[in-house]
Design a protein around this motif. Sequence first.
Motif, PDB file in Angstrom:
ATOM      1  N   PRO A  62     -16.475   4.319  -3.657  1.00 53.73           N
ATOM      2  CA  PRO A  62     -16.501   3.952  -5.087  1.00 53.73           C
ATOM      3  C   PRO A  62     -15.526   4.765  -5.941  1.00 53.73           C
ATOM      4  O   PRO A  62     -15.001   4.247  -6.936  1.00 53.73           O
ATOM      5  CB  PRO A  62     -17.953   4.237  -5.498  1.00 53.73           C
ATOM      6  N   ILE A  63     -15.257   5.996  -5.539  1.00 53.93           N
ATOM      7  CA  ILE A  63     -14.268   6.794  -6.290  1.00 53.93           C
ATOM      8  C   ILE A  63     -12.885   6.170  -6.120  1.00 53.93           C
ATOM      9  O   ILE A  63     -12.121   6.033  -7.072  1.00 53.93           O
ATOM     10  CB  ILE A  63     -14.262   8.268  -5.804  1.00 53.93           C
ATOM     11  N   TYR A  64     -12.593   5.774  -4.881  1.00 55.01           N
ATOM     12  CA  TYR A  64     -11.308   5.120  -4.618  1.00 55.01           C
ATOM     13  C   TYR A  64     -11.176   3.860  -5.467  1.00 55.01           C
ATOM     14  O   TYR A  64     -10.140   3.628  -6.107  1.00 55.01           O
ATOM     15  CB  TYR A  64     -11.170   4.770  -3.127  1.00 55.01           C
ATOM     16  N   ALA A  65     -12.219   3.043  -5.463  1.00 50.79           N
ATOM     17  CA  ALA A  65     -12.164   1.771  -6.206  1.00 50.79           C
ATOM     18  C   ALA A  65     -11.914   2.021  -7.686  1.00 50.79           C
ATOM     19  O   ALA A  65     -11.171   1.286  -8.345  1.00 50.79           O
ATOM     20  CB  ALA A  65     -13.466   1.000  -6.006  1.00 50.79           C
ATOM     21  N   HIS A  72      -2.892   1.911  -5.422  1.00 55.32           N
ATOM     22  CA  HIS A  72      -2.763   1.860  -3.964  1.00 55.32           C
ATOM     23  C   HIS A  72      -3.440   0.632  -3.362  1.00 55.32           C
ATOM     24  O   HIS A  72      -3.474   0.505  -2.140  1.00 55.32           O
ATOM     25  CB  HIS A  72      -3.319   3.141  -3.342  1.00 55.32           C
ATOM     26  N   GLY A  73      -3.975  -0.263  -4.224  1.00 53.74           N
ATOM     27  CA  GLY A  73      -4.523  -1.532  -3.755  1.00 53.74           C
ATOM     28  C   GLY A  73      -5.943  -1.408  -3.227  1.00 53.74           C
ATOM     29  O   GLY A  73      -6.386  -0.323  -2.850  1.00 53.74           O
ATOM     30  N   ALA A  82       2.267   3.105  -2.689  1.00 53.44           N
ATOM     31  CA  ALA A  82       2.186   2.947  -1.236  1.00 53.44           C
ATOM     32  C   ALA A  82       0.774   2.657  -0.747  1.00 53.44           C
ATOM     33  O   ALA A  82      -0.214   3.101  -1.331  1.00 53.44           O
ATOM     34  CB  ALA A  82       2.700   4.215  -0.568  1.00 53.44           C
ATOM     35  N   ALA A  83       0.721   1.919   0.367  1.00 46.25           N
ATOM     36  CA  ALA A  83      -0.542   1.741   1.094  1.00 46.25           C
ATOM     37  C   ALA A  83      -0.978   3.088   1.650  1.00 46.25           C
ATOM     38  O   ALA A  83      -0.153   3.937   1.981  1.00 46.25           O
ATOM     39  CB  ALA A  83      -0.356   0.732   2.216  1.00 46.25           C
ATOM     40  N   VAL A  84      -2.279   3.296   1.736  1.00 49.22           N
ATOM     41  CA  VAL A  84      -2.783   4.537   2.339  1.00 49.22           C
ATOM     42  C   VAL A  84      -3.500   4.236   3.651  1.00 49.22           C
ATOM     43  O   VAL A  84      -4.148   5.100   4.228  1.00 49.22           O
ATOM     44  CB  VAL A  84      -3.714   5.305   1.371  1.00 49.22           C
TER      45      VAL A  84
END
Lengths: 174, 441
Positions: A62-65, A72-73, A82-84
Motif C-alpha cells: 500500500p505504501i508503494y501504491a 514507477h507504475g 523506470a520499472a522496478v
Amino acid sequence: MFTRKPLIFAALLALGSSAAFAQGPNLGKPIDPAELAAWDISILPDGTGLPPGSGTSAQGAPIYAQKCAMCHGPEGKGGANAAVVGGAPIKDMESVKTIANFWPYATTLFDYIRRAMPWQQPRSLTNDEVYALTAYILALNKLTGENDTMDAKTLPKVKMPNRDGFIIRFPDKI
Amino acid sequence: METTPNNRSKREWEKLQANAGNGLLDRRAFLRGGAAMAGAMMGYTFVGSAAAEPLADDAWSKAPGNIVPAYGAPSRFEKNVVRTLSNPNSEPRTSHARTPHHLLNGTITPNGLHFTISHAGNPDIDPDKHRLVIHGLVKRPLVFPLDALGRYPMVSRMTFVECGGNSAPFFSKEPIQASVQALHGLASCAEWTGIRLSTLLEETGVDPKAKWLVAEGADAPALSRSVPITKALDDAMIALYQNGERLMPGNGYPMRLLLPGWEGNMNVKFLRRIKLVEQPAMSYYEARTYAPILPGGKAYQFYFLQEVKSFITHPSPGMMLKEPGFYEISGVAYSGNGRISKVMVSADRGQSWAQAALQEPVHSKAFTRFRVPWRWDGGPGVLQSRAWDEAGNVQPTRAQIVAARGETTKVPPVTGFPSQHYNGITTWAIERNGEVKHVYA
C-alpha cells in the motif's frame, strides 16, 4: 600545487600527532555521533549503517501504491520513470539495467529509497516504511519470499543475481 | 625575409611548407613567420576582394554608451552563446546543461556556461547555514561551518570536470549529426580554489582502517559516491570558488568535492558530509548508473578516471567554411592522468598527421587548447585530432573503443547515454560546400 606524497602523508595522518593538529587552523567543532545521527544515512553492502526497524512485502504494497506507483507504475511495471520489476538478462549496452538483472547489492535499494525517494519528498519515509518498500520490490522480483521480513540482519543476506557481474576498471586506483 | 604586411600576397603563404596532407601547416609557422605570416593570413581575406569602403563613424561611436552594470553580462549580440538544456521545464528527472564549445575559445569555461547535471534541481542553499561534517573512521569527528573553512589555507588549480557519460552519442552505430556542444558538451574547465581535503583530514585524523570515504550532498537526493582514500589524500579539494567567484549553484554552491581528472558525478556538489569507511557504499550511482556494460553482459565498476581525449571545436558541425583559404583548426585536449604531452591533427582521414601547437602553460588534468594552421583548398577534407598524455597514454580510435565496448544496434537519441567513458577520436568531414559533418573514420 599538490606535491606531497600521498603515502608518506597518510602515514603522518595515521600517527595523528598533536603537533600536526597544532599546525592547522583547527576551526572544526567536535561533534559526537548522536548529534549527527540524522545525517548519518550511509549504508554499506555488509549492512553497516542499517537502522533498527523492519517491514514486509504486504506492508510495502500500500505504501508503494500511494507514494511510488505514480512514477514507477502499478506493481512496479514502469511509468514516467523506470520499472522496478523484471528485466531481461544483461548482454550488452542496449540491455536495460534493472534491480533484478543488474544491481549487485540489496542494501543499495534501501539506501537509495531512503535518501532519494519519493522524488518530491525525499527522506520523508520512516525506516519501517523503507524496509517495507524494499521487501515489496525484492518480492515482486522474486528475489525474496512473499512473507520475508526485511531488517538490518536479513537485507544484507539477500543474494542479488548479478553480484559477480562486475569488473573493476582500474584496480590500481583503489 | 624582408617583407612587410603591406606587400603581402597570396603567394607568400603558399610558400609555407605543408606539414601533413590536405593543407595542414607547420604549427610553428606563425612563430617563424612572425608578422609576415600574420600579414599573409590577414592578406588572404582581402586579396582579390573589392576595395574596402571608406570608413565612417558608426552610431555607437557618436553618443555615450550604456549604463555600467554592477555585475557584467555578455554583449546582447552574444545571446546565442548559451548552454543547451535537456529538461527546461524541470520535470522529475535529471537536468543536463551542455557547454557550447564551438562558441568559446581558450581553456576556461565561463561560469554561466560550465556544464551542469542536476539529478533533482539545484538546491537554494543559505551559505550561513551550510556546514561540512567529516566523521566515521577518524580520530575526531568535526563539523566545519562555511565561514570557518574560509579561514583555511587555500590552493587554486585548473581542472576539467567531465561527466562519465560525456560523448555517449559516439556509441551510436551511425554518426549522429549534432554540434560539438551536443556531442561533447558535458565537459568544462575552470580554475577551482579551495582547501585540500588532506588539510581537513589532518585535523580529524584518519584511522588506518579507513580505505574509502563516502561523500554526500545537501541536494534532494543526497547524492552520494564512494572515493578511495588514496585519491582523497592525493589531490582532492573542497572547492569554494570557481574562476574567482563562489561556485555557481549548478556546480555545487557553496562547496563541492573536486577530484581532479575523475568522473564528474564523483565530484559531489553541495557537499555536506564525508564519512570515512572500510568499504565502498555501493551507492546507486556507482552500483548502477556509472557501471558501463561490456559485450557479453559483464560491466565495469569503479571506472573513476576520465582518460586522455581531444576534439576539434573549430571548425565543427554547424559551422560553414565560407571560402577556401586559411583557417585555424583548434580544439581542447585533456587527460585525467596528467598533462597533455602532444596533440596530432589530420586533415586527410588519418593518412598523415601534423603536430599541433599546445597553448602554454599546459596544466595537469585541465583543458589544453591546441591549434594548427590549415589551408583549405576547397576540396573534401576529414579532420581528426589525437592526444597523448604525460603518462604515455594515447587517445584510442573509435574502432578500438567499439572493439572493446561495443556499439548500439539502433541510433539512440543524441541526449541518450547508451554507455559511458568514450574518449575515442572525433572525426569531422569538410564537404565541398564548406559544411562540416560528423562522420566515423
